[in-house]
Design a protein around this motif. Structure first.
Motif, PDB file in Angstrom:
ATOM      1  N   MET A 116       0.851  -1.163   0.000  1.00 60.37           N
ATOM      2  CA  MET A 116       0.000   0.000   0.000  1.00 60.37           C
ATOM      3  C   MET A 116       0.901   1.232   0.000  1.00 60.37           C
ATOM      4  SD  MET A 116      -3.152   1.123   2.469  1.00 60.37           S
ATOM      5  CE  MET A 116      -2.485   0.685   4.008  1.00 60.37           C
ATOM      6  N   ASP A 117       0.666   2.097  -0.923  1.00 65.18           N
ATOM      7  CA  ASP A 117       1.458   3.315  -1.051  1.00 65.18           C
ATOM      8  C   ASP A 117       0.621   4.497  -0.577  1.00 65.18           C
ATOM      9  OD1 ASP A 117       3.471   5.087  -1.698  1.00 65.18           O
ATOM     10  OD2 ASP A 117       2.764   5.325  -3.772  1.00 65.18           O
ATOM     11  N   LEU A 118       1.095   5.181   0.435  1.00 64.80           N
ATOM     12  CA  LEU A 118       0.367   6.332   0.960  1.00 64.80           C
ATOM     13  C   LEU A 118       0.914   7.643   0.419  1.00 64.80           C
ATOM     14  CD1 LEU A 118       0.075   5.163   4.671  1.00 64.80           C
ATOM     15  CD2 LEU A 118      -1.638   4.962   2.878  1.00 64.80           C
ATOM     16  N   GLY A 119       1.884   7.551  -0.407  1.00 64.57           N
ATOM     17  CA  GLY A 119       2.432   8.743  -1.042  1.00 64.57           C
ATOM     18  C   GLY A 119       3.269   9.564  -0.081  1.00 64.57           C
ATOM     19  N   PRO A 120       3.272  10.871  -0.282  1.00 59.04           N
ATOM     20  CA  PRO A 120       4.125  11.736   0.530  1.00 59.04           C
ATOM     21  C   PRO A 120       3.633  11.909   1.972  1.00 59.04           C
ATOM     22  CG  PRO A 120       2.800  13.069  -0.947  1.00 59.04           C
ATOM     23  CD  PRO A 120       2.545  11.617  -1.304  1.00 59.04           C
TER      24      PRO A 120
END
Length: 59
Positions: free
Chosen positions: A1-5
């Motif tokens: 899961m990528d939550l970004g910045p």
């Protein structure tokens, strides 16, 4: 899961909330023991709880 910045903000927020919940649980446990000790002291000194009396004892 990528939550970004926002990954660090989200993770630190969850960590802070978890820490607060753990501290509240510890605080409640300590307060419970303190209140039980106070109640025990009062009962040993002869003070009784109103809820410990029967309804016929009320004056």
């Amino acid at each position: 899961m990528d939550l970004g910045p926002y990954t660090s903000f989200i993770a630190s927020s969850y960590l802070a909330v978890a820490l607060v919940v753990v501290l509240l649980i510890i605080w409640i446990g300590i307060d419970y023991r303190t209140q039980k000790a106070r109640l025990r002291t009062l009962e040993q000194s002869g003070v009784s709880r109103r809820s410990g009396r029967a309804a016929t004892d009320v004056r």
